[in-house]
Design an enzyme around this catalytic site. Structure first.
Site, short mmCIF file in Angstrom:
data_model
loop_
_atom_site.label_atom_id
_atom_site.label_comp_id
_atom_site.label_asym_id
_atom_site.label_seq_id
_atom_site.Cartn_x
_atom_site.Cartn_y
_atom_site.Cartn_z
CB SER A 548 -0.96 -0.05 1.20
OG SER A 548 -2.01 0.87 1.04
CG ASP A 634 -6.92 -2.39 -3.37
OD1 ASP A 634 -7.53 -1.67 -2.57
OD2 ASP A 634 -5.70 -2.63 -3.29
CG HIS A 669 -5.75 -2.61 0.20
ND1 HIS A 669 -4.99 -1.97 -0.75
CD2 HIS A 669 -5.18 -2.29 1.40
CE1 HIS A 669 -4.03 -1.28 -0.17
NE2 HIS A 669 -4.12 -1.46 1.14
#
Length: 696
Positions: A548, A634, A669
């Site tokens: 991320s 995501d 995610h």
């Protein structure tokens, strides 16, 4: 020659040049087409992804499988090892809440837990929610909300079945075990006011939680009352029930600024009342205790302080310091019981728990302390208000998770549970160290190290170096059963506590925002160089990993210092920073301007982001072997960021090293759901790391 050379016939993404001009600068993007026009629809249903985009992602997946084919046996071995360290029929230590002891357990072989409760007065356990049963029909299943009503008769629970983080909420009758007819869609946080009234946040089409509704059980959700709407797209909204049970709180804010509103649970129909209006850069979190709110805030306190304010006049003009600000001592979290105030603080990257009895001077607070060089501490207050029961969880890179009870009135610490490692674990076989790396400007960067006691520290060992460094999130020095599989194979595992986190206080975070973001990257490079200089590893033997916003970290570092590295693992990486922060239709973008600056309105912010955005700074040079992951569903880092980055890297770089993109076509995610399925992702990463340093 590379330890991990690329296979021939790698996928080549078609170049379809597009341009936009921002602040007089022409931005060329050959791979903008990978951003599906119907991305919102595809996020909910990946089958709706345009065929040309799906074809490219699938081709990259096939190439990944071919490149990693010689590690299949290793991956299976790693999964078996990691699974062998998980107690399959594990159970939590049940906790009192009202007339029941609530807990959860796993059946052997199950991916998901069973939540259950036992009457305090005696009697058999009752199943509240069998998540394994609920998840059976889905490839992906993630439990969201889990909130028992104040009378303990009902359970509000939600689940995401795609990975897109759109949750559906249902109400379960805990006596019958059946769900009622109440079904609410696209739900965020929830809070019970009373046994018939539920407050909830709804997520809009752009995946922004911005509306609070009040639902009366049994009524048509279409008739739910809109209690509050946040119209500023920078702010996200949440609801909660204060521990005392007297108030519902509505919090609305972005990363570095917020405000709190309250509604009395005895009058849930009343409009919300603001405790203190939002002010630029001011954060606060309110807790109810008697006739006061106890508030954790950064007002005139860089590293936060605690203030008291009357319930009937809670405005900032009435705030009185209770726990004074102490520079370098970060107050992280706060809990208020009727008779106790407890807080978690951190200094020099190490956490401590402190507590004081209501009415006493906090200078007389007691402290729960620990002796290891590096460790992690979890803050675990009771759900009850009128209690002295406090729990915390402790671990270190060598010590498995321990759950302790700490009755505040007696101070007698009791070990309730230590995580069991079925395949065995001897802490004496491992060494944890904390060293300091000097960054480019002299800042001392803490680095936590784990290695096997038999690993020779002469520079020959490979190293996996992990970092994050954004949003003030600190990386704990905690225990991980998974990483032992690398350490047992001769790796040194290290965590760089780079600027952007709050390991050394709020200023450690502020020092890596806006035009100072590059400090995170230099800190990571310094950590790698110091590990090599001190013999833990050597240049060209380091694999860096980040996910991320940590993907931004590793993406920038590989552009800046590729020769330092043997490999890069970038998990759902935030790498197309400039284009994303220029696109205010994306779910998180408006709220991100407080971190990176607003490049739409501010030319300096535009120049700053452009100077380090990994996608915009790919250049013709040799890059190490790289593994990049993405998820079609995501909503946080959209799949096209890593896809575009890989496409541009492959067309630009000058080396013959492997460059792999693996896109999960059915999740988001956080990858696969379930405690065992997630091991497959870890095994893939570890197999890549081993191959990148020539251990396969």
């Amino acid at each position: 020659m590379s330890n991990f050379p690329a296979l021939p016939d790698a996928p080549v993404a078609e170049k379809r040049p597009t341009q936009q001009t921002v602040h007089g600068v022409v931005l060329n993007d050959d791979y903008h087409w990978l951003r599906a026009e119907n991305w919102q629809e595809a996020m909910r249903d990946p089958a709706k992804l345009p065929s040309d985009i799906a074809a490219y992602l699938n081709a990259e997946n096939d190439y990944y499988e071919a490149a990693m084919a010689d590690t299949i046996a290793l991956q299976k071995e790693l999964v078996a090892e990691m699974r062998g360290r998980i107690k399959e029929d594990d159970a939590s230590v049940a906790r009192k809440n009202g007339p029941y002891l609530y807990g959860r357990r796993f059946r052997a072989g199950d991916e998901h837990p069973v939540f259950e409760r036992t009457p305090c007065a005696g009697g058999p356990a009752e199943i509240s929610l069998d998540v394994q049963v609920e998840a059976t029909a889905y490839d992906y299943f993630n439990l969201g909300a889990f909130a028992v009503s104040p009378d303990h008769q009902l359970l509000a629970w939600s689940a995401d079945t795609s990975g897109a983080e759109f949750y559906t909420l249902r109400i379960r009758d805990l006596k019958t075990g059946k769900d009622t007819g109440d079904v609410l869609e696209d739900i965020g946080s929830i809070a019970w006011a009373d046994p018939k009234t539920l407050f909830y946040v709804r997520v809009d089409a752009n995946h922004r939680p911005n509306k609070v509704f009040r639902h009366t059980l049994g009524s048509d959700p279409a008739e739910d009352v809109l209690v509050f709407e946040e119209k500023d797209p920078r702010y996200h909204t949440g609801v909660g029930r204060m521990r005392s049970g007297a108030f519902i709180s509505i919090q609305t804010g972005m990363n570095d600024e917020n405000e709190t509103m309250i509604i009395s649970t005895s009058a849930p129909e009343t409009p919300p009342q603001i405790i203190a209006p939002r002010r630029t850069g001011i954060e606060y979190t309110a807790h109810h205790q008697g006739d006061h709110f106890v508030i954790l805030t950064n007002e005139s306190a860089v590293d936060f302080k605690v203030v008291l304010t009357p319930v009937d006049a809670p405005g900032a003009e009435n705030w009185v310091d209770f726990i004074a600000h102490e520079p370098g001592r970060m107050i992280i979290d706060l809990a208020c019981y009727r008779d106790w105030t407890i807080w978690l603080e951190r200094s020099n990257a190490l956490p401590h728990v402190r507590f004081v009895k209501t009415g006493q001077n906090p200078q007389h607070a007691q402290t729960i302390t620990f002796e290891e060089e590096a460790y992690s501490l979890g803050f675990d207050p009771s759900p009850e208000y009128d209690t002295d029961d406090f729990r915390f969880v402790y671990s270190s890179p060598t010590t498995p998770l321990q759950t302790y009870s700490y009755p505040l009135s007696t101070g007698k610490q009791v070990l309730l549970k230590e995580a069991e490692i079925p395949s065995g674990h001897d802490p004496a076989q491992y060494i944890t160290r904390r060293i300091t790396a000097q960054s480019h400007d002299g800042a001392g960067v803490p680095v936590t190290i784990l290695h096997h006691k038999d690993t020779v520290l002469d520079g020959s060992a490979p190293c996996l170096l992990y970092g994050y460094g954004s949003y003030g999130m600190s990386m704990p020095a905690s225990f991980s059963t998974n990483r032992l599989s690398l350490v047992d194979r001769g790796f040194v595992y290290a965590i760089a506590h780079v600027r952007g986190g709050e390991e050394k206080g709020r200023n450690w975070y502020e020092a890596a925002k806006f035009d100072r973001k590059v400090n995170s990257f230099y800190d990571m490079i310094a950590a790698g160089q110091t590990l090599a200089a001190e013999g833990y590893t050597s240049q060209g033997q380091i694999v860096i990993q980040g996910g991320s916003a940590g993907g931004l970290l590793v993406g920038a570092v590989v552009n800046m210092a590729p020769d330092l590295l043997a490999g890069v693992i970038a998990d759902v990486p935030f790498v197309d920073v400039l284009n994303t922060i220029l696109d205010d239709t994306l779910p998180l973008t408006p709220g991100e301007w407080s971190q990176w600056g607003n490049p739409i309105e501010n030319e300096d912010a535009f120049a700053d982001i452009r100077s380090y955005s990994p996608y915009d700074n790919v250049v013709p040079q040799a890059y190490p072997a790289m593994l990049v992951t993405a998820g079609v569903s995501d909503p946080r880092v959209t799949y096209w960021e890593p896809a575009k980055w890989v496409a541009k890297l492959r067309a630009t770089k000058t080396d013959g090293n492997a460059l792999l993109l693996r896109t999960n076509m059915t999740s988001g995610h956080f990858g696969k759901s379930g405690r065992f399925a997630a091991l497959e992702d870890a095994a893939r990463s570890f197999a890549f790391a081993l191959k990148a340093v020539g251990k396969v």
